[in-house]
Write a protein that holds these residues in place. Structure first.
Motif, PDB file in Angstrom:
ATOM      1  N   ILE A  80      47.640  62.159  -9.677  1.00  0.00           N
ATOM      2  CA  ILE A  80      46.582  61.888 -10.651  1.00  0.00           C
ATOM      3  C   ILE A  80      45.366  62.741 -10.287  1.00  0.00           C
ATOM      4  CG2 ILE A  80      45.038  60.161 -11.627  1.00  0.00           C
ATOM      5  CD1 ILE A  80      47.175  58.042 -10.827  1.00  0.00           C
ATOM      6  N   VAL A  81      44.893  63.524 -11.240  1.00  0.00           N
ATOM      7  CA  VAL A  81      43.735  64.401 -11.023  1.00  0.00           C
ATOM      8  C   VAL A  81      42.814  64.248 -12.226  1.00  0.00           C
ATOM      9  CG1 VAL A  81      42.923  66.753 -10.657  1.00  0.00           C
ATOM     10  CG2 VAL A  81      45.139  66.041  -9.723  1.00  0.00           C
ATOM     11  N   ALA A  82      41.567  63.827 -11.986  1.00  0.00           N
ATOM     12  CA  ALA A  82      40.650  63.598 -13.100  1.00  0.00           C
ATOM     13  C   ALA A  82      39.221  63.915 -12.676  1.00  0.00           C
ATOM     14  CB  ALA A  82      40.743  62.148 -13.583  1.00  0.00           C
ATOM     15  N   ASN A  83      38.420  64.356 -13.639  1.00  0.00           N
ATOM     16  CA  ASN A  83      37.000  64.599 -13.358  1.00  0.00           C
ATOM     17  C   ASN A  83      36.138  63.391 -13.722  1.00  0.00           C
ATOM     18  OD1 ASN A  83      36.828  64.657 -16.145  1.00  0.00           O
ATOM     19  ND2 ASN A  83      36.357  66.838 -16.293  1.00  0.00           N
ATOM     20  N   ALA A  84      36.757  62.212 -13.709  1.00  0.00           N
ATOM     21  CA  ALA A  84      36.058  60.978 -14.068  1.00  0.00           C
ATOM     22  C   ALA A  84      34.975  60.613 -13.065  1.00  0.00           C
ATOM     23  CB  ALA A  84      37.057  59.828 -14.196  1.00  0.00           C
ATOM     24  N   GLY A  85      34.941  61.302 -11.912  1.00  0.00           N
ATOM     25  CA  GLY A  85      33.918  61.013 -10.912  1.00  0.00           C
ATOM     26  C   GLY A  85      32.515  61.282 -11.390  1.00  0.00           C
ATOM     27  N   GLY A  86      32.368  62.209 -12.328  1.00  0.00           N
ATOM     28  CA  GLY A  86      31.056  62.468 -12.918  1.00  0.00           C
ATOM     29  C   GLY A  86      29.975  62.711 -11.893  1.00  0.00           C
ATOM     30  N   LEU A  87      28.940  61.872 -11.913  1.00  0.00           N
ATOM     31  CA  LEU A  87      27.807  62.005 -10.990  1.00  0.00           C
ATOM     32  C   LEU A  87      28.003  61.219  -9.702  1.00  0.00           C
ATOM     33  CD1 LEU A  87      24.858  61.638 -13.531  1.00  0.00           C
ATOM     34  CD2 LEU A  87      25.740  63.753 -12.522  1.00  0.00           C
ATOM     35  N   ASN A  88      29.109  60.478  -9.604  1.00  0.00           N
ATOM     36  CA  ASN A  88      29.285  59.612  -8.430  1.00  0.00           C
ATOM     37  C   ASN A  88      30.754  59.517  -8.040  1.00  0.00           C
ATOM     38  OD1 ASN A  88      28.655  57.843  -6.387  1.00  0.00           O
ATOM     39  ND2 ASN A  88      27.470  56.447  -7.668  1.00  0.00           N
ATOM     40  N   PRO A  89      31.367  60.636  -7.658  1.00  0.00           N
ATOM     41  CA  PRO A  89      32.802  60.610  -7.346  1.00  0.00           C
ATOM     42  C   PRO A  89      33.139  59.718  -6.153  1.00  0.00           C
ATOM     43  CG  PRO A  89      31.828  62.730  -6.751  1.00  0.00           C
ATOM     44  CD  PRO A  89      30.803  61.997  -7.547  1.00  0.00           C
ATOM     45  N   ALA A  90      32.241  59.642  -5.167  1.00  0.00           N
ATOM     46  CA  ALA A  90      32.510  58.808  -3.998  1.00  0.00           C
ATOM     47  C   ALA A  90      32.602  57.338  -4.393  1.00  0.00           C
ATOM     48  CB  ALA A  90      31.421  59.009  -2.942  1.00  0.00           C
ATOM     49  N   SER A  91      31.720  56.912  -5.283  1.00  0.00           N
ATOM     50  CA  SER A  91      31.745  55.521  -5.720  1.00  0.00           C
ATOM     51  C   SER A  91      33.013  55.215  -6.505  1.00  0.00           C
ATOM     52  CB  SER A  91      30.507  55.215  -6.571  1.00  0.00           C
ATOM     53  OG  SER A  91      30.494  53.860  -6.969  1.00  0.00           O
ATOM     54  N   LEU A  92      33.424  56.137  -7.380  1.00  0.00           N
ATOM     55  CA  LEU A  92      34.655  55.906  -8.134  1.00  0.00           C
ATOM     56  C   LEU A  92      35.852  55.865  -7.196  1.00  0.00           C
ATOM     57  CD1 LEU A  92      36.236  55.502 -10.705  1.00  0.00           C
ATOM     58  CD2 LEU A  92      36.225  57.977 -11.062  1.00  0.00           C
ATOM     59  N   ALA A  93      35.890  56.751  -6.215  1.00  0.00           N
ATOM     60  CA  ALA A  93      36.996  56.730  -5.245  1.00  0.00           C
ATOM     61  C   ALA A  93      37.044  55.391  -4.517  1.00  0.00           C
ATOM     62  CB  ALA A  93      36.846  57.876  -4.254  1.00  0.00           C
ATOM     63  N   SER A  94      35.877  54.863  -4.157  1.00  0.00           N
ATOM     64  CA  SER A  94      35.819  53.564  -3.490  1.00  0.00           C
ATOM     65  C   SER A  94      36.312  52.449  -4.408  1.00  0.00           C
ATOM     66  CB  SER A  94      34.384  53.289  -3.039  1.00  0.00           C
ATOM     67  OG  SER A  94      34.269  51.998  -2.471  1.00  0.00           O
ATOM     68  N   LYS A  95      35.875  52.465  -5.661  1.00  0.00           N
ATOM     69  CA  LYS A  95      36.304  51.450  -6.620  1.00  0.00           C
ATOM     70  C   LYS A  95      37.809  51.537  -6.862  1.00  0.00           C
ATOM     71  CE  LYS A  95      32.279  49.607  -7.746  1.00  0.00           C
ATOM     72  NZ  LYS A  95      31.960  48.181  -7.492  1.00  0.00           N
ATOM     73  N   LEU A  96      38.329  52.748  -6.877  1.00  0.00           N
ATOM     74  CA  LEU A  96      39.762  52.926  -7.079  1.00  0.00           C
ATOM     75  C   LEU A  96      40.540  52.385  -5.881  1.00  0.00           C
ATOM     76  CD1 LEU A  96      41.656  54.074  -9.220  1.00  0.00           C
ATOM     77  CD2 LEU A  96      41.575  56.267  -8.025  1.00  0.00           C
ATOM     78  N   GLY A  97      39.986  52.575  -4.690  1.00  0.00           N
ATOM     79  CA  GLY A  97      40.611  52.004  -3.497  1.00  0.00           C
ATOM     80  C   GLY A  97      40.639  50.489  -3.560  1.00  0.00           C
ATOM     81  N   GLU A  98      39.554  49.887  -4.033  1.00  0.00           N
ATOM     82  CA  GLU A  98      39.511  48.433  -4.185  1.00  0.00           C
ATOM     83  C   GLU A  98      40.544  47.968  -5.204  1.00  0.00           C
ATOM     84  OE1 GLU A  98      35.543  47.428  -5.242  1.00  0.00           O
ATOM     85  OE2 GLU A  98      34.658  48.257  -3.408  1.00  0.00           O
ATOM     86  N   LEU A  99      40.685  48.732  -6.295  1.00  0.00           N
ATOM     87  CA  LEU A  99      41.678  48.387  -7.309  1.00  0.00           C
ATOM     88  C   LEU A  99      43.083  48.440  -6.727  1.00  0.00           C
ATOM     89  CD1 LEU A  99      42.592  47.870 -10.259  1.00  0.00           C
ATOM     90  CD2 LEU A  99      42.505  50.354 -10.603  1.00  0.00           C
ATOM     91  N   ALA A 100      43.381  49.500  -5.984  1.00  0.00           N
ATOM     92  CA  ALA A 100      44.708  49.630  -5.385  1.00  0.00           C
ATOM     93  C   ALA A 100      44.998  48.471  -4.441  1.00  0.00           C
ATOM     94  CB  ALA A 100      44.813  50.969  -4.644  1.00  0.00           C
ATOM     95  N   ALA A 101      44.012  48.109  -3.632  1.00  0.00           N
ATOM     96  CA  ALA A 101      44.192  46.998  -2.705  1.00  0.00           C
ATOM     97  C   ALA A 101      44.456  45.695  -3.457  1.00  0.00           C
ATOM     98  CB  ALA A 101      42.968  46.867  -1.807  1.00  0.00           C
ATOM     99  N   ARG A 102      43.711  45.470  -4.522  1.00  0.00           N
ATOM    100  CA  ARG A 102      43.899  44.245  -5.313  1.00  0.00           C
ATOM    101  C   ARG A 102      45.285  44.196  -5.935  1.00  0.00           C
ATOM    102  NH1 ARG A 102      42.782  43.307 -10.616  1.00  0.00           N
ATOM    103  NH2 ARG A 102      41.420  45.139 -10.849  1.00  0.00           N
TER     104      ARG A 102
END
Length: 588
Positions: A80-102
């Motif tokens: 999966i490759v996306a530019n959805a990170g926009g202005l805050n890619p680190a935050s989106l990566a963190s949120k995605l990690g939380e989603l995966a864990a859940r």
């Protein structure tokens, strides 16, 4: 190096695109799922979100899509490759990690940074960077407006490194749209930094699929060619080791993939045929397209050359506040009623000089002796802009509303009074690539700085090919231009592009001679006083026109009703031209 092509699918062409597309792209075989969420205007929208909540600034719909597909992608080995990170890619990566864990999933997530220059602009200006506007030549300092976003367009090699480092998911900030294909293709095939032609081929494929269903029948001029009128399936690029690709969609989905739909998208939002990306310059005037089967188009022969030593930077500045009220005028004496309304309104407002901009446009789509009330109506669209929110807020819209009983007969508006909204001013510029740190944050916690590759000196601007007006002999027929050619238009910062192509070779011969810059200006009166550049792409039987300043100072600030010039091409196609009768007979 795998011999088979890499199948790269797109599931988003903009922030707000079809949510179900990510799930639908898993209905067939793919290797990489990509999504494009960013545009110049989107960065301003994300800034507003981050201002309210510092943890935001990314495309939140991406998380919704990932909740549907993450498990399946990991199970099937789909990257999966996306530019959805926009202005805050680190935050989106963190949120995605939380989603995966859940969800009980083990996802290896990488993200990319380095594009965000907003906090560095003063320092870079002090070091001598003027950030000159690409279209006007004005230094940034003369704008004297607060900068809210400034993002360099990164290339695809950070994505390549992240996938090579074992990432299942790569969250990107402001990479170029085509990089979402270049990066995975380079990783899959093991390309080198100076493989110019294969990289250029991947740029072409990326440019074709970046806007989702615009490559598969969406926004397509020749509606009669689309026999399956269901919502178009999203596109897939099967990118081969030699840089060629096949553009397709999943079997059984709506829409159409044809040389026409692919050509239309190749022409979308480009300038000169030498299409510069951070990793390569792709020369679209060398590209060839050929039907390779039902809903399969082969894209070949794109030549590449080294990229420039600079990166494009998209800045957004706060331009002030704006408001619009639209008055409906019906029946007889439309122009007199409009003038009366403007006279009353400006009197009640105390004149128009108080506003930075006062724009009034009478939009005529009324009919004589109409059968329906609404068909006898026109719109008077009034837009005001100023740095003082109070002037253009309720003060303006309420004053307009006060004309309800004292104005022209039949007065009503399309909306009730509204508050002002902030608007941004777009500023395209350049920065030396060496001043940008393209950094990949790998799943194991390490970081890798991506070096900038070999670059070419800035190209010498080439003169446009000579125009060849054709003398028309014999009988001529007056027809809309669009009966012979298709068109696709869009925004290029404050400029607009109109790509025009002819499905028939003889029609292109005529089009190439007929549609000179002078004739283009005649057909599009809006462009009469503006700079127009014309480019030829003979392999695509196409011409591309760039109209400088048509939507200046950019999508968020222009008062033009079609702020992104999306309908400009269709307007051009509606204009009447004189065509040799013999040509029409030959084509028929």
């Amino acid at each position: 190096m795998p011999e088979q092509p890499v199948r790269i699918a797109n599931c988003s062409g903009f922030y707000g695109d079809r949510l179900a597309a990510a799930r639908e792209m898993l209905d067939g075989p793919i290797d990489v799922l990509t999504g494009d969420y960013l545009a110049e205007l989107t960065m301003l929208i994300l800034w507003k979100a981050r201002r309210k909540d510092p943890s935001l600034g990314y495309a939140r719909t991406f998380l919704q899509q990932m909740e549907d597909v993450l498990g399946t992608c990991l199970e099937r080995g789909i990257k999966i490759v996306a530019n959805a990170g926009g202005l805050n890619p680190a935050s989106l990566a963190s949120k995605l990690g939380e989603l995966a864990a859940r969800l009980g999933l083990d996802a290896r997530i990488a993200h990319i940074t380095g594009d965000d220059l907003a906090d560095r602009i003063p320092e870079l200006q002090a070091a001598g960077h003027e950030f000159t506007h690409l279209d006007t030549g004005t230094p940034l300092a003369e704008a004297d407006l607060p900068i809210v976003t400034a993002n360099a367009y990164l290339g695809g090699w950070g994505i390549t490194a992240a996938l090579g480092g074992g990432a299942d998911i790569v969250i990107c900030p402001r990479v170029t749209d085509a990089s979402l294909v270049v990066g995975p293709a380079a990783w899959w095939h093991g390309w080198q930094r100076d493989d110019w032609d294969v990289l250029a081929g991947a740029v072409a494929a990326g440019h074709i699929i970046e806007c989702g269903p615009q490559a598969t029948g969406g926004n397509y001029s020749f509606l009669e060619e689309i026999t399956d009128r269901r919502y178009p399936g999203f596109p897939i690029a099967e990118v081969a080791a030699d840089g060629s690709s096949v553009i397709t969609k999943h079997e059984g989905t709506g829409g159409l993939v044809s040389t026409g739909t692919v050509t239309a998208q190749l022409l979308y939002e480009i300038g000169a045929p030498a299409y510069a990306n951070p990793d390569v310059v792709a020369h679209f005037d060398t590209t060839r397209v050929e039907q390779a089967g039902p809903d399969r188009v082969q894209v070949t022969d794109t030549k590449g050359s080294p990229p420039p030593s600079t990166l494009k930077v998209a800045l957004n500045m706060l331009g002030g506040y704006r408001n619009t009220m639209t008055l409906v005028i019906t029946g007889l004496d439309i122009e007199e009623k409009a003038q009366h309304a403007l006279s009353l309104l400006t009197e009640q407002l105390g004149g128009t000089a108080q506003f930075a901009e006062f724009d009034a446009r009478l939009l005529r789509f009324d009919r004589v002796n109409a059968n329906r009330n609404e068909e006898a109506s026109a719109h008077l669209r009034i837009t005001v802009k100023d740095s003082d929110e109070r002037k253009v807020g309720r003060y303006f819209s309420n004053t307009t509303w006060e004309l309800a009983l004292g104005g022209y007969a039949g007065f009503h508006t399309t909306t009730p009074p509204s508050p002002a909204s902030a608007f941004g001013v777009y500023w395209p510029t350049l920065i030396p690539a060496e001043d940008v740190s393209h950094t990949v944050h790998l799943p194991d916690g390490t970081e890798q700085v991506i070096p900038h590759g070999p670059a070419a000196p800035p190209p010498t601007p080439s003169s446009a090919p000579a125009e060849h007006p054709i003398a028309v002999d014999g009988e001529v027929v007056e027809i809309p231009l669009g009966r012979l050619c298709g068109a696709r238009s869009g925004d290029k910062g404050g400029n607009a592009n109109v790509g025009v192509w002819a499905p028939h070779p003889r029609a292109y011969d005529w089009l190439r001679g007929e549609l000179t810059v002078e004739r283009f200006r005649q057909l599009l009166p809006e462009a009469a006083e503006l700079e127009v550049c014309r480019y030829e792409l003979p392999n695509l039987r196409a011409l591309n026109f760039v109209v400088a300043g048509l939507i200046a100072p950019g999508v968020a600030a222009t008062t033009r009703p079609d702020a992104q010039a999306k309908s400009l091409g269709e307007f051009l196609r509606s204009r009447t031209v004189s065509v040799p009768a013999a040509l029409l007979k030959e084509i028929a």
